[in-house]
Design an enzyme around this catalytic site. Structure first.
Site, PDB file in Angstrom:
ATOM      1  N   GLY A  62      27.923  31.652  18.939  1.00  0.00           N
ATOM      2  CA  GLY A  62      27.480  32.902  18.355  1.00  0.00           C
ATOM      3  C   GLY A  62      27.905  32.703  16.758  1.00  0.00           C
TER       4      GLY A  62
ATOM      5  N   ASP B 211      39.041  39.371  21.027  1.00  0.00           N
ATOM      6  CA  ASP B 211      38.867  38.065  22.077  1.00  0.00           C
ATOM      7  C   ASP B 211      39.798  38.064  22.968  1.00  0.00           C
ATOM      8  OD1 ASP B 211      36.583  37.254  20.521  1.00  0.00           O
ATOM      9  OD2 ASP B 211      37.438  35.835  19.022  1.00  0.00           O
TER      10      ASP B 211
ATOM     11  N   ARG C  93      36.507  32.483  27.845  1.00  0.00           N
ATOM     12  CA  ARG C  93      37.948  33.165  28.045  1.00  0.00           C
ATOM     13  C   ARG C  93      37.732  34.191  29.177  1.00  0.00           C
ATOM     14  NH1 ARG C  93      36.918  33.956  22.034  1.00  0.00           N
ATOM     15  NH2 ARG C  93      38.055  32.229  21.314  1.00  0.00           N
TER      16      ARG C  93
HETATM   17  C1  S3P Z   1      34.421  35.554  15.249  1.00  0.00           C
HETATM   18  C2  S3P Z   1      34.225  36.813  15.039  1.00  0.00           C
HETATM   19  C3  S3P Z   1      34.303  37.616  16.191  1.00  0.00           C
HETATM   20  C4  S3P Z   1      34.989  37.235  17.561  1.00  0.00           C
HETATM   21  C5  S3P Z   1      34.342  35.741  17.559  1.00  0.00           C
HETATM   22  C6  S3P Z   1      34.621  34.901  16.393  1.00  0.00           C
HETATM   23  C7  S3P Z   1      34.388  34.654  13.989  1.00  0.00           C
HETATM   24  O1  S3P Z   1      33.104  38.215  16.621  1.00  0.00           O
HETATM   25  O2  S3P Z   1      34.883  37.641  18.537  1.00  0.00           O
HETATM   26  O3  S3P Z   1      34.912  35.267  18.896  1.00  0.00           O
HETATM   27  O4  S3P Z   1      34.700  33.470  14.138  1.00  0.00           O
HETATM   28  O5  S3P Z   1      33.876  35.276  12.839  1.00  0.00           O
HETATM   29  P1  S3P Z   1      32.732  39.412  15.921  1.00  0.00           P
HETATM   30  O6  S3P Z   1      32.320  39.259  14.473  1.00  0.00           O
HETATM   31  O7  S3P Z   1      31.164  39.657  16.486  1.00  0.00           O
HETATM   32  O8  S3P Z   1      33.367  40.677  16.190  1.00  0.00           O
END
Ligand code: S3P
Length: 437
Positions: free
Chosen positions: A99, A318, A391
């Protein structure tokens, strides 16, 4: 691949390191690609998610020299071609489960003079993308996606800076807007909804971008060329979290994890465990790549329940899968609120974890924005599934150490999406877990 875990009869002991920070590793590759000149990145994380970023950046015509120091740490030299040096890809970029790559890269690609498509796994195609599409469109980006989900189609467009009042505390959304801001005319100003991780801001500042941030407001002026990076990635606190909680709950354990990143936007788990009675020793504090890091010693403690909500939640977002395991060993009722974001992570980390823990006879009562667990209790031996969420796989493996009998975690190969060598690292501490076919 499956992980077999047996009840832990001896304390966990020893000194380990964990692989480099995933958030920083993603950002280092993306930002080095658009810097002017050759970046050096040491202790880079070669995990499933970050390898998707590496391959995606290579498919945009960026040369990367790789020195595979170990299966957990690579050194990279990346030949950055400047803000406008990327080449049009010949096919959609495959973000796999990552993501962070999809959301941040959308910000960079929105400012290019060529069209592109960002796609990913079935899991990533289910995750919400409107949260980045909306602000990027407000900047003038031409992005289309069906029902606000990947694949994302991006066409060239002129971007304009703007003031963005965020509605969720998300580093990915903030970063996507900042990276688009590099290509925008004028100033991009972001007002955060809560304190999310600031790795993008720190890295951009180290690269001479025109950026300032303070008290939840980030301002960036676009157009300035970026200097290359020279950085050593600190160990990932989100990976350290698993051996850390294991040591806190297995009687008489004491372990040290060297070189863990302790950026305060990421240390929510330490605060939550302290609320539950755990204690840590922090030594050899230093700065690496503009990020604070130190050696962390964790020892077994009798944990008690805590009420968790508010800003600490985002700083440990996380870490909730492993926090639930700590809660099963804590005396009393642990309650978590303000964590609705957990429902849109790799999987719904509240609903799916509750279902898997139920198989171990652990009752995790769901709330729309959190959960309650009453402890201490001894989970039962069971066959559980990671649902392809790294995780969840690692949290269930740590839970297996304090059960009555053997625990089998199915679909566990995904642990290397963020933590290559997880099982081997736990074995080095004496943990009774192993890979089985
Ligand atoms: C991340 C931000 C978080 C986190 C993800 C990594 C990042 O997500 O949960 O594992 O590297 O910017 P969100 O920005 O959706 O909170």
């Amino acid at each position: 691949m499956k992980i077999l875990v047996r009840p832990q009869k001896t304390p966990l002991t020893g000194t380990i390191t964990v692989p480099g920070d995933k958030s920083i590793s993603h950002r280092a590759v993306m930002l080095a690609a658009i810097a002017n000149g050759r970046s050096h990145i040491r202790n880079w994380l070669p995990a499933g998610d970050t390898l998707a970023t590496l391959a995606g950046i290579q498919s945009l015509g960026i040369q990367i020299e790789i020195d595979k120091k170990s299966p957990q740490a690579w050194d990279l030299q990346i030949e950055g071609k400047g803000l406008y040096g990327l080449q049009a890809p010949s096919s959609p970029l495959d973000c796999r489960n990552a993501g962070t790559f999809m959301r941040l890269m959308a910000g960079i690609l929105a400012g290019q003079s060529f069209p592109s498509v960002l796609d990913g796994s079935g899991q990533l195609r289910k995750r919400p993308m409107r949260r980045i599409i909306d602000p990027l469109q407000q900047m003038g980006a031409n992005i289309t996606a069906q029902d606000g989900k990947a694949p994302l189609s991006i066409q060239p467009a002129e971007l304009q800076g703007f003031e963005y009042q965020m509605t969720i505390a998300s580093a990915q959304v903030k970063s996507a807007v900042l990276l688009a801001g590099l290509y925008a005319r004028g100033m991009t100003c972001i007002v955060e909804a809560g304190p999310s991780r600031d790795h993008t801001e720190r890295m951009l500042a180290a690269m001479n971008a025109d950026i300032i941030w303070r008290d939840g407001v980030v301002e960036l002026n676009g157009g300035r060329e970026l200097w290359p990076l020279d950085l050593t990635v600190p160990g990932d606190i989100s990976s350290a979290a698993f051996p850390m909680v294991a040591a806190a709950i297995v009687p008489h354990s004491q372990i040290t994890i060297q070189n863990v990143g302790l950026n305060e936007t990421r240390t929510g788990l330490l605060d939550m465990l302290r609320m539950m009675g755990a204690s840590f020793t922090i030594e050899n504090e230093r700065t690496t790549g503009g990020e604070p890091a130190a050696d962390l010693t964790v020892r077994f403690d009798e944990l008690h329940a805590a009420d968790i909500s508010g800003e600490v939640v985002v700083r440990g977002i996380d870490e909730f899968p492993i926090l639930t395991v700590a809660a099963t060993q804590a005396a009393g009722e642990t309650t978590v609120h303000d964590a609705a974001e957990l429902r849109v992570k790799e999987v719904d980390r509240i609903g799916v974890l509750a279902a898997e823990l139920r198989k171990m006879a652990v009752t995790m009562t769901e709330h729309p924005d959190g959960f309650t667990i009453v402890g201490p209790l001894r989970p039962y031996s069971a066959e559980v599934d990671s649902h392809d969420d790294h995780r969840l796989g690692m949290a269930l493996a740590v839970a297996g150490l304090v059960t009555h009998g053997e625990t089998m975690i199915h679909d566990a190969g995904c642990v290397s999406d963020s933590f290559p060598g997880f099982v081997e690292t736990m074995q080095a501490l004496g943990a009774r877990m192993e890979w089985v076919e």
